[in-house]
Motif scaffolding. Sequence first.
Motif, short mmCIF file in Angstrom:
data_model
loop_
_atom_site.label_atom_id
_atom_site.label_comp_id
_atom_site.label_asym_id
_atom_site.label_seq_id
_atom_site.Cartn_x
_atom_site.Cartn_y
_atom_site.Cartn_z
N ASP A 72 0.85 -1.19 0.00
CA ASP A 72 0.00 0.00 0.00
C ASP A 72 0.88 1.24 0.00
OD1 ASP A 72 -1.82 1.99 0.34
OD2 ASP A 72 -2.88 1.05 2.00
N ASP A 73 0.86 1.99 -1.11
CA ASP A 73 1.73 3.17 -1.23
C ASP A 73 1.32 4.28 -0.28
OD1 ASP A 73 3.16 1.89 -3.20
OD2 ASP A 73 1.94 2.71 -4.84
N GLY A 74 0.09 4.24 0.22
CA GLY A 74 -0.35 5.30 1.12
C GLY A 74 0.04 5.09 2.56
N LEU A 75 0.52 3.88 2.91
CA LEU A 75 0.85 3.59 4.31
C LEU A 75 1.97 4.48 4.85
CD1 LEU A 75 0.58 -0.26 4.90
CD2 LEU A 75 -0.78 1.56 5.87
N PRO A 76 3.10 4.65 4.14
CA PRO A 76 4.17 5.50 4.69
C PRO A 76 3.71 6.92 4.99
CG PRO A 76 4.99 4.19 2.85
CD PRO A 76 3.51 4.03 2.86
N MET A 77 2.92 7.49 4.10
CA MET A 77 2.44 8.86 4.31
C MET A 77 1.51 8.92 5.53
SD MET A 77 0.49 11.37 1.62
CE MET A 77 1.89 11.24 0.50
N LEU A 78 0.62 7.93 5.64
CA LEU A 78 -0.27 7.89 6.79
C LEU A 78 0.52 7.70 8.07
CD1 LEU A 78 -3.07 7.72 8.11
CD2 LEU A 78 -3.12 5.27 7.54
N GLY A 79 1.54 6.81 8.03
CA GLY A 79 2.37 6.58 9.21
C GLY A 79 3.10 7.85 9.62
N GLN A 80 3.62 8.61 8.65
CA GLN A 80 4.34 9.83 8.97
C GLN A 80 3.40 10.86 9.59
OE1 GLN A 80 7.57 10.25 8.86
NE2 GLN A 80 7.31 12.30 9.73
N THR A 81 2.16 10.93 9.09
CA THR A 81 1.18 11.86 9.66
C THR A 81 0.90 11.51 11.12
OG1 THR A 81 0.16 12.16 7.49
CG2 THR A 81 -1.15 12.78 9.41
N LEU A 82 0.72 10.21 11.39
CA LEU A 82 0.46 9.78 12.77
C LEU A 82 1.66 10.03 13.66
CD1 LEU A 82 -1.44 6.41 12.06
CD2 LEU A 82 -2.42 8.56 12.88
N VAL A 83 2.88 9.80 13.13
CA VAL A 83 4.09 10.05 13.92
C VAL A 83 4.20 11.51 14.29
CG1 VAL A 83 6.62 10.11 13.79
CG2 VAL A 83 5.39 8.05 13.08
N GLU A 84 3.89 12.41 13.36
CA GLU A 84 3.95 13.84 13.66
C GLU A 84 2.96 14.22 14.75
OE1 GLU A 84 3.29 15.71 9.92
OE2 GLU A 84 5.28 15.20 9.12
N ARG A 85 1.78 13.62 14.72
CA ARG A 85 0.80 13.89 15.78
C ARG A 85 1.27 13.33 17.12
NH1 ARG A 85 -4.93 11.93 13.77
NH2 ARG A 85 -5.50 12.83 15.80
N LEU A 86 1.91 12.17 17.10
CA LEU A 86 2.45 11.59 18.33
C LEU A 86 3.57 12.45 18.88
CD1 LEU A 86 2.56 7.82 17.27
CD2 LEU A 86 1.12 8.78 19.06
N ARG A 87 4.45 12.93 18.00
CA ARG A 87 5.57 13.77 18.44
C ARG A 87 5.07 15.09 19.01
NH1 ARG A 87 9.91 12.95 13.48
NH2 ARG A 87 10.96 11.09 14.33
#
Length: 716
Positions: free
Chosen positions: A111-126
Amino acid sequence: MEFNDVLHTFFAESRGLLGEMESALMSLEHEPGDAEAIHAVFRAAHTIKGSAGLFGLDDIVGFTHHVETLLDRVRSGSLNLQGDMVGLLLQCGDHIHRLIDVAGDAAGERDDGLPMLGQTLVERLRALAPLDTAASPTCATDPMAQASTRDDQDLWHLSLRFSTGLFQEGFDPAPFIHHLRTLGRVVHISTLSTQLPALETMDPESCYLGFEIRLASAANKLEIESVFEFVSQDCELRILPPDSRVDDYLRLIEALPADRLRLGEILQACGALTAHELSRALAEQQAEPDAERAPLGEILVEERAVQAELVQGAIGRQNELRQRQSQEAKMIRVHSDKLDALINRVAELIIASASVSVHATRNQDRALREAVSVMSRLTEDVRDGAMRLRMVEIGDTFNRFRRVVRDVSKDLGKEIELHIHGGDTELDKSMVDRLGDPLTHLMRNAMDHGLEAPMDRLAAGKPAAGRLELRARHEAGGIVIEVADDGAGLNRERILTKAREKGLLSSEAHLSDAEVWALIFEPGFSTAEQISKLSGRGVGMDVVRRSIEALRGTLDIESVAGRGTLFRIRLPLTLAIIDGFLMAVGEAHYVVPLDAVLECVQLGTEAQDYMNLRGEVLPLLRLRRHFGLPGRATRRENVVVVQIGTRKTGLVVDQLKGEFQAVIKPLGPLMEGLPGISGSTILGSGEVALMLDIPALVNQASWSASQEARSVFSTH
């Protein structure tokens, strides 16, 4: 076990942990201070991260590290858990689930959209819990790496003794002590000269000095020990962690995955003990005679490698893991295909046993009949045991809807409370797996169409929060599952108007409430005024009905305007073998579930379509007339009284054959879908008996009677 088997076990266990994590988060949304739930969420994330590291699944490790960092701060009390944070963690759990699915599908497309979604979630966690620069996700696969994210003012105590031959090996103590400053600040250093000999015997090429050092550093124990790696054979090093870190280590010990049972492994895994210290203590232990060997924990405390509190904590964790492992040893995983094969073999055994019983009766062989009786009893025990293997509680399926209700209620802007009753009710696993989709659609339908918006509920004198209930219970040899809401109820006039527009009934037709409610199951039928992402396209309710009927079940609706709607699903307990009651009409044989049978009585000659059963009017269903069977009724007919819910009906038959273990067989494509017939079974004589679907049969008979009455009324 091969690597692929272990990997598949990791995937299965991780999905189970994510389910536990979601349940704990749902409870935290209502009770943010529940410490046990917070620990459960942390343990799930930590276990997944650590196990993923063993298989080199860096994407899972890196993302879960950020989740774990946030949870660690919530657990330590430095960060308060809020509603938005629970929602974010639920999304993170979904993302981890998708990462696991991708990792488990080696041949699938990524799924090509997973890395972008993961990065968005990481930014919210940070944004909620910034990472310490001293820690990085790449090193976080080891629990001891968490120790490096603490305040750099923690003071380590180093006790350092060099061997006398240090100089002769070409080393000098000073550079090593200076190198410690790269890890932090040397707060205090004491030089010990107690080993210095008298001046006349001193060797200038020998080292007699020792050092006691206080080091303020955010490094972990392994990093500090690595400073002296080149002189590990020429020095005696004791590293005592700061007192402020004892609690940290104890928390890490509690969070360790359940794959370490040895004391030394536990202490090493949490970072309180290094591999060098462990091997040295083990060597000292092995050097003693068996009868005089001291416990490893005692040796470690005496050598000042770890504090006594850490040893006690590790021993406690060790006992906990051993107890859990003992419990898990009682459980085994069995593939569902093997259980299905076992059930099929038991079914054939029951048919064969019935055949032997018939031949024994015909031959009047007393000894054979006694042996058959024993065999039948044992076969019944085997059947019950095999069926229990496939029975699971429906509560796990129900609990998954807590997340569905939460997400949908936020999308719709409604306040909805979900109440679950009867979660411990057991049902065949094959049926539980197939119930998920129809229940999901019924739940979404109730939330979208049934429950009103908060302002509308308040205007109607109701609480702002809508009530949605999931109930399950055993009844009459089957199981009843109900989806109920306290919303506006079904709109009878709107349904009739829509049905006339679609040509489903004429304008002169007069329908009962039950017949009107049944219209919503017609393909393409919808009363929604606008299409939403949940409903409005007329797709789904007809699929729900077909799914329930495919399970030999029925779906009924009760609705009261302004008070709510109830969807009631009735299902058999199992799709394979049941205890049945056998009866005959002429040459035809029929079977009904034994649990649905209340009693059997003889029919009087004066009775027509009803009879007086001890002062109660009992409607009668004559199977000969209903199925159009040839021949005339016998002089002495019998009535089998059956009950579905609170509704009693008498089935009029010619003969009562008694209890019978029925192995349910499908009817096949040609006869599939016959109203009132749910399957067939083979008798010991080789004849075929039809399995009666009592709810469908009674409903069909009631409908036929009402149509006849209307025809008579319209004629007059």
